[in-house]
Design a protein around this motif. Structure first.
Motif, PDB file in Angstrom:
ATOM      1  N   UNK A   1       1.121  -1.085   0.057  1.00 31.37           N
ATOM      2  CA  UNK A   1       0.026  -0.569  -0.040  1.00 31.37           C
ATOM      3  C   UNK A   1       1.018   1.322  -0.113  1.00 31.37           C
ATOM      4  N   UNK A   2       1.406   1.709  -1.685  1.00 30.06           N
ATOM      5  CA  UNK A   2       3.125   2.961  -1.030  1.00 30.06           C
ATOM      6  C   UNK A   2       2.373   3.068  -2.697  1.00 30.06           C
ATOM      7  N   UNK A   3       2.499   4.507  -3.367  1.00 29.31           N
ATOM      8  CA  UNK A   3       2.260   5.407  -3.963  1.00 29.31           C
ATOM      9  C   UNK A   3       2.934   4.536  -5.181  1.00 29.31           C
ATOM     10  N   UNK A   4       1.857   3.410  -6.211  1.00 32.37           N
ATOM     11  CA  UNK A   4       2.370   2.815  -6.999  1.00 32.37           C
ATOM     12  C   UNK A   4       2.075   2.928  -8.478  1.00 32.37           C
TER      13      UNK A   4
ATOM     14  N   UNK B   1       2.105   9.233 -11.521  1.00 35.05           N
ATOM     15  CA  UNK B   1       1.633  10.902 -11.495  1.00 35.05           C
ATOM     16  C   UNK B   1       1.444  11.794 -12.936  1.00 35.05           C
ATOM     17  N   UNK B   2       0.636  12.116 -13.246  1.00 33.41           N
ATOM     18  CA  UNK B   2       0.000  12.447 -14.844  1.00 33.41           C
ATOM     19  C   UNK B   2       0.321  13.866 -14.361  1.00 33.41           C
ATOM     20  N   UNK B   3       0.918  15.094 -15.392  1.00 30.95           N
ATOM     21  CA  UNK B   3       0.948  16.243 -15.142  1.00 30.95           C
ATOM     22  C   UNK B   3       0.059  17.439 -16.197  1.00 30.95           C
ATOM     23  N   UNK B   4      -0.241  18.204 -15.615  1.00 28.43           N
ATOM     24  CA  UNK B   4      -0.810  19.373 -16.235  1.00 28.43           C
ATOM     25  C   UNK B   4      -0.356  19.433 -17.789  1.00 28.43           C
ATOM     26  N   UNK B   5      -2.183  18.934 -19.378  1.00 30.20           N
ATOM     27  CA  UNK B   5      -2.129  19.291 -19.978  1.00 30.20           C
ATOM     28  C   UNK B   5      -1.779  17.738 -20.893  1.00 30.20           C
ATOM     29  N   UNK B   6      -1.850  17.282 -20.626  1.00 30.66           N
ATOM     30  CA  UNK B   6      -1.154  15.733 -20.822  1.00 30.66           C
ATOM     31  C   UNK B   6      -2.132  15.106 -22.089  1.00 30.66           C
ATOM     32  N   UNK B   7      -1.581  14.482 -23.230  1.00 25.38           N
ATOM     33  CA  UNK B   7      -2.911  13.852 -24.012  1.00 25.38           C
ATOM     34  C   UNK B   7      -2.194  12.219 -23.553  1.00 25.38           C
ATOM     35  N   UNK B   8      -3.147  11.530 -23.075  1.00 25.08           N
ATOM     36  CA  UNK B   8      -3.246   9.980 -23.486  1.00 25.08           C
ATOM     37  C   UNK B   8      -3.494   9.324 -23.699  1.00 25.08           C
ATOM     38  N   UNK B   9      -2.444   8.562 -25.492  1.00 25.28           N
ATOM     39  CA  UNK B   9      -3.431   8.106 -26.602  1.00 25.28           C
ATOM     40  C   UNK B   9      -4.755   7.122 -26.138  1.00 25.28           C
TER      41      UNK B   9
ATOM     42  N   UNK C   1       5.542   6.661 -11.795  1.00 29.56           N
ATOM     43  CA  UNK C   1       6.464   7.537 -12.542  1.00 29.56           C
ATOM     44  C   UNK C   1       5.682   8.942 -12.724  1.00 29.56           C
ATOM     45  N   UNK C   2       6.584   9.628 -13.795  1.00 30.68           N
ATOM     46  CA  UNK C   2       5.676  11.111 -12.787  1.00 30.68           C
ATOM     47  C   UNK C   2       6.088  11.445 -15.292  1.00 30.68           C
ATOM     48  N   UNK C   3       4.594  11.864 -15.587  1.00 27.84           N
ATOM     49  CA  UNK C   3       4.453  12.200 -17.351  1.00 27.84           C
ATOM     50  C   UNK C   3       4.732  13.300 -17.216  1.00 27.84           C
ATOM     51  N   UNK C   4       5.633  14.471 -17.299  1.00 28.56           N
ATOM     52  CA  UNK C   4       5.629  15.655 -17.592  1.00 28.56           C
ATOM     53  C   UNK C   4       4.822  16.222 -18.039  1.00 28.56           C
ATOM     54  N   UNK C   5       4.658  17.977 -17.711  1.00 26.43           N
ATOM     55  CA  UNK C   5       3.266  18.748 -18.279  1.00 26.43           C
ATOM     56  C   UNK C   5       3.809  18.638 -19.796  1.00 26.43           C
TER      57      UNK C   5
ATOM     58  N   UNK D   1       7.085   2.843 -18.796  1.00 27.12           N
ATOM     59  CA  UNK D   1       7.388   2.491 -17.190  1.00 27.12           C
ATOM     60  C   UNK D   1       8.406   3.615 -16.502  1.00 27.12           C
ATOM     61  N   UNK D   2       9.114   4.128 -17.210  1.00 28.62           N
ATOM     62  CA  UNK D   2       9.767   6.029 -16.961  1.00 28.62           C
ATOM     63  C   UNK D   2       8.825   6.710 -16.818  1.00 28.62           C
ATOM     64  N   UNK D   3       9.850   8.204 -16.448  1.00 26.97           N
ATOM     65  CA  UNK D   3       9.149   8.670 -16.888  1.00 26.97           C
ATOM     66  C   UNK D   3       9.625   9.645 -18.135  1.00 26.97           C
ATOM     67  N   UNK D   4       8.488  10.514 -17.971  1.00 24.69           N
ATOM     68  CA  UNK D   4       8.724  11.146 -19.173  1.00 24.69           C
ATOM     69  C   UNK D   4       8.858  12.752 -18.701  1.00 24.69           C
ATOM     70  N   UNK D   5       9.622  13.073 -19.700  1.00 22.62           N
ATOM     71  CA  UNK D   5      10.123  14.750 -19.633  1.00 22.62           C
ATOM     72  C   UNK D   5       9.076  15.449 -20.084  1.00 22.62           C
ATOM     73  N   UNK D   6       8.902  16.933 -19.921  1.00 21.12           N
ATOM     74  CA  UNK D   6       8.216  17.780 -19.820  1.00 21.12           C
ATOM     75  C   UNK D   6       7.530  18.031 -21.586  1.00 21.12           C
TER      76      UNK D   6
END
Length: 230
Positions: A112-115, A118-126, A135-139, A150-155
């Motif tokens: 039960x952790x952050x698993x 995290x999706x930033x602002x103004x992101x489009x997910x196809x 992971x973090x999806x940048x703005x 499976x890895x972070x995406x830069x803004x």
């Protein structure tokens, strides 16, 4: 609350080119799912977990969209078509995010952790994009249809493929243009040291021949030589 409802309707009309009127938008399953999530999340934050899950599961049955009441969605989130969308408990979604059918924000840890992502602002997910793990999806980023992230995406980046990789259309096009120009250009001849030396030797040889010709006097005619000898 009514301001939020009008805001969601306006977002749907601006995002979906097929929307012809506000009345038509009110029939969208993705819009219903987001509104029902707001209620379920409100119950969840007040420790009414069973009631929250009841609302969530009923909404899933009606719309095909499953958003865990514990997830954190920002404002003006638009789920287009919606069928098959799954958003996990610890997922965080920013403002002005647009996602299409089949999108999954899944977890990768049984604890039960952050698993979840995290999706930033103004992101489009196809459509059918799968984002897994903390992971973090940048703005302003975009995730292509069917991508597995499976890895972070830069803004501002665009990722496609499985596993997803960052692509930059401008740089790729410029590189392809440069390659085509280089392939079409004929190579210019380059003088080697051997050729340069040979040319210099030829020039020196010609100069020496001219000097020798000037230094050696011409032989006298045979008649003159005979007369002088006598």
């Amino acid at each position: 609350m009514f301001d939020r409802l009008r805001e969601d309707v306006r977002t749907a009309r601006e995002t979906d080119p097929a929307a012809k009127s506000s009345a038509e938008v009110l029939l969208y399953a993705g819009l219903h799912a987001v509104w029902a999530y707001r209620l379920a999340h409100w119950l969840w934050t007040r420790d009414s977990h069973f009631a929250a899950r009841l609302v969530s599961q009923f909404t899933r049955f009606l719309t095909g969209v499953e958003i865990h009441p514990g997830a954190d969605l920002g404002r003006r989130v638009f789920v287009d078509h919606g069928m098959g969308v799954v958003i996990g408990e610890t997922a965080e979604v920013g403002d002005d995010v647009a996602m299409y059918h089949g999108v999954t924000l899944g977890g990768d840890d049984p604890r039960p952790v952050k698993r979840h992502p995290t999706v930033g602002d103004r992101v489009t997910l196809g459509a059918n994009a799968t984002l897994v793990g903390d992971i973090t999806i940048g703005d302003d980023a975009s995730v292509g249809a069917g991508a597995v992230v499976v890895d972070d995406v830069p803004p501002g980046a665009t990722v496609v493929g499985n596993p997803a990789e960052v692509v930059d259309g401008d740089e790729t096009e410029a590189a392809e243009t440069a390659d085509s120009v280089d392939e079409g250009r004929e190579p210019e001849p380059v003088a080697t040291d051997v050729d340069a030396s040979a040319t210099a030797d030829d020039a020196d040889g010609d100069a020496n021949d001219d000097d020798e010709a000037a230094a050696t006097p011409p032989e006298p005619p045979a008649c003159c030589g005979a007369a002088g000898a006598s």
